[in-house]
Design a protein around this motif. Structure first.
Motif, mmCIF file in Angstrom:
data_model
loop_
_atom_site.group_PDB
_atom_site.id
_atom_site.type_symbol
_atom_site.label_atom_id
_atom_site.label_comp_id
_atom_site.label_asym_id
_atom_site.label_seq_id
_atom_site.Cartn_x
_atom_site.Cartn_y
_atom_site.Cartn_z
ATOM 1 N N VAL A 12 45.004 47.938 -7.617
ATOM 2 C CA VAL A 12 43.769 48.326 -6.950
ATOM 3 C C VAL A 12 44.130 49.118 -5.705
ATOM 4 O O VAL A 12 44.987 48.697 -4.946
ATOM 5 N N ARG A 13 43.442 50.244 -5.524
ATOM 6 C CA ARG A 13 43.593 51.123 -4.356
ATOM 7 C C ARG A 13 45.042 51.518 -4.190
ATOM 8 O O ARG A 13 45.554 52.298 -4.984
ATOM 9 N N THR A 14 45.720 51.010 -3.115
ATOM 10 C CA THR A 14 47.062 51.513 -2.799
ATOM 11 C C THR A 14 48.154 50.926 -3.680
ATOM 12 O O THR A 14 49.311 51.329 -3.579
ATOM 13 N N ALA A 15 47.823 49.921 -4.491
ATOM 14 C CA ALA A 15 48.846 49.301 -5.359
ATOM 15 C C ALA A 15 49.095 50.186 -6.567
ATOM 16 O O ALA A 15 48.169 50.654 -7.194
ATOM 17 N N LEU A 320 49.139 42.626 -2.964
ATOM 18 C CA LEU A 320 49.230 43.984 -2.427
ATOM 19 C C LEU A 320 47.863 44.494 -1.984
ATOM 20 O O LEU A 320 47.731 45.137 -0.932
ATOM 21 N N VAL A 321 46.854 44.215 -2.788
ATOM 22 C CA VAL A 321 45.502 44.654 -2.452
ATOM 23 C C VAL A 321 45.024 43.973 -1.171
ATOM 24 O O VAL A 321 44.505 44.618 -0.244
ATOM 25 N N VAL A 322 45.187 42.640 -1.122
ATOM 26 C CA VAL A 322 44.763 41.897 0.070
ATOM 27 C C VAL A 322 45.544 42.369 1.282
ATOM 28 O O VAL A 322 44.997 42.557 2.388
ATOM 29 N N GLY A 323 46.864 42.578 1.096
ATOM 30 C CA GLY A 323 47.689 43.071 2.192
ATOM 31 C C GLY A 323 47.237 44.431 2.686
ATOM 32 O O GLY A 323 47.204 44.700 3.895
ATOM 33 N N ALA A 324 46.896 45.308 1.683
ATOM 34 C CA ALA A 324 46.427 46.637 2.057
ATOM 35 C C ALA A 324 45.122 46.551 2.844
ATOM 36 O O ALA A 324 44.921 47.273 3.828
ATOM 37 N N ILE A 325 44.233 45.670 2.410
ATOM 38 C CA ILE A 325 42.946 45.505 3.112
ATOM 39 C C ILE A 325 43.171 44.956 4.519
ATOM 40 O O ILE A 325 42.619 45.460 5.508
ATOM 41 N N TRP A 327 45.945 45.073 6.312
ATOM 42 C CA TRP A 327 46.629 46.080 7.110
ATOM 43 C C TRP A 327 45.672 47.171 7.573
ATOM 44 O O TRP A 327 45.749 47.656 8.703
ATOM 45 N N GLY A 328 44.731 47.536 6.688
ATOM 46 C CA GLY A 328 43.722 48.522 7.064
ATOM 47 C C GLY A 328 42.857 48.017 8.207
ATOM 48 O O GLY A 328 42.534 48.771 9.133
ATOM 49 N N ARG A 329 42.493 46.734 8.111
ATOM 50 C CA ARG A 329 41.683 46.177 9.196
ATOM 51 C C ARG A 329 42.467 46.114 10.500
ATOM 52 O O ARG A 329 41.935 46.403 11.575
ATOM 53 N N ILE A 330 43.742 45.730 10.416
ATOM 54 C CA ILE A 330 44.568 45.666 11.621
ATOM 55 C C ILE A 330 44.686 47.050 12.255
ATOM 56 O O ILE A 330 44.557 47.227 13.481
ATOM 57 N N ARG A 331 44.944 48.060 11.422
ATOM 58 C CA ARG A 331 45.049 49.416 11.940
ATOM 59 C C ARG A 331 43.745 49.878 12.559
ATOM 60 O O ARG A 331 43.729 50.542 13.607
ATOM 61 N N SER A 332 42.615 49.516 11.900
ATOM 62 C CA SER A 332 41.309 49.897 12.458
ATOM 63 C C SER A 332 41.101 49.246 13.821
ATOM 64 O O SER A 332 40.608 49.883 14.765
ATOM 65 N N ARG A 333 41.469 47.966 13.920
ATOM 66 C CA ARG A 333 41.318 47.277 15.199
ATOM 67 C C ARG A 333 42.213 47.894 16.263
ATOM 68 O O ARG A 333 41.827 48.039 17.431
ATOM 69 N N ARG A 334 43.411 48.258 15.881
ATOM 70 C CA ARG A 334 44.319 48.884 16.842
ATOM 71 C C ARG A 334 43.786 50.246 17.300
ATOM 72 O O ARG A 334 43.874 50.578 18.489
#
Length: 366
Positions: A12-15, A320-325, A327-334
């Motif tokens: 899914v997505r980036t995986a 991988l999907v959960v990690g990607a999600i 990580w995306g949230r962490i990057r958005s927060r940063r």
């Protein structure tokens, strides 16, 4: 020699997609048959049957089963029926019997020497049967004084030797035999016994992670006693039980000393790394009467290694999907925090600039 009657995991997505390689085992069965290069019989077609009989003709028996004391002699009969259009001289043979690996009864080939019950049978060397006729042939079974108690197998056949032509023109002699079993139980101490050996397991994975696979358990049944046994029982694995023989399968009969390899497939078994499997053998003693006797069950355990690859791949994909999600949230927060920090710094700098400008302006005259 003629035998005697008797799914795929989606990323899914980036995986990225993971491709599983399937290995297909192709098995070829070898069938014992006359040589393919042999042509048809040069003589007329010969068809015949051989069955147990009494003095007047066939008596409905499919095999001769007798119980005899050591040193005793038993007289009996069999009938040879010639279904051909011509008179035929049949060769008569008695030899030791055995069950082949497919569980079918057979007797030793003509070039092999009998050492047991085949040597106890006396019968004529040949019999001449007219076209469409039946001839009753007497035979006797003389058990030696030194015969061991228990079951002994032999067979009687009537044979014809036909001449066939090969493709190169040479003649080939082919002996065809038809016959029946002669099973002799010598009285004395009867000690039925059986054991299990050679247990092994294999697992076939379903590449659909939402479907279980199948466990294949192979084992040897050993007849350690001196009587014939029927191999019956069950195999349990992964919470499921399968009985053998299965529906439509023939019961495996073992002579004393026989070893028979049996394979049982248990469906709907989930791969849990190590799947315990239990084989339960409940052999039945074959008697000379209509009664039967079941021995105490014999059990043996094995472990079927079943790696849950599809499920692991699915979990990795989900991770991988959960990690990607995440990580995306962490990057958005940063990014949001960086934007807020930048805005605060810009506002602070503007405030400082405004303060410095006000300080440079001259004071008014009263």
């Amino acid at each position: 020699m003629q035998q005697l009657p008797d799914g795929p995991v989606s990323a899914v997505r980036t995986a990225s997609a993971l491709v599983a390689a399937l290995v297909i085992l192709v098995m070829s069965a070898l069938w014992l048959a006359p040589p393919a290069h042999a042509a048809a019989d040069e003589g007329p077609e010969v068809r015949w049957s051989v069955v147990p009989a009494d003095e007047s003709g066939p008596d409905g028996r499919r095999a001769v089963e007798i119980e005899v004391d050591p040193g005793e002699k038993v007289d009996d009969y069999f009938a040879v029926r010639n279904i051909s259009a011509d008179e035929v001289v049949f060769g008569l043979t008695a030899a030791d019997g055995f069950y082949n690996r497919n569980g079918r009864f057979d007797i030793l080939a003509a070039d092999q020497e009998s050492v047991d019950a085949g040597t106890w049978i006396s019968l004529p060397e040949t019999v001449t049967v007219p076209a469409g006729g039946t001839v009753v042939v007497p035979f006797s079974v003389a058990v030696p004084d030194t015969a061991e108690p228990g079951d002994h197998a032999a067979g009687i056949t009537a044979s014809v030797l036909s001449v066939q032509s090969a493709e190169d023109g040479t003649s080939v002699g082919v002996e065809s035999r038809v016959g029946f079993r002669v099973l002799t139980r010598v009285t004395g101490e009867i000690t039925p016994a059986a054991s299990l050996a050679g247990l092994s397991g294999d697992y076939t994975t379903s590449w659909n992670p939402l479907r279980p696979g199948e466990a294949t358990v192979t084992f040897d049944v050993v007849n350690e006693g001196n009587t014939r046994l029927l191999a019956e029982g069950s195999v349990s694995a992964g919470g499921h039980t399968v009985f053998f023989p299965g529906v439509g399968e023939s019961t495996q009969e073992l002579l004393p000393g026989d070893t028979r390899t049996i394979t049982v497939v248990v469906d709907d078994v989930w791969p849990l790394f190590a799947v315990p499997a239990t084989v339960t053998l409940a052999p039945t003693v074959v008697t000379m009467s209509d009664s039967s006797e079941t021995l105490d069950p014999v059990t043996a355990d094995a472990v079927v290694w079943a790696m849950p690859w599809p499920q692991l791949l699915l979990l990795i994909g989900l991770a991988l999907v959960v990690g990607a999600i995440l990580w995306g949230r962490i990057r958005s927060r940063r990014r949001l925090a960086a934007m807020l920090d930048g805005a605060r710094a810009e506002a602070l700098e503007e405030g400082r600039e405004q303060g410095r400008s006000e300080a440079k302006t001259p004071a008014g005259v009263a």
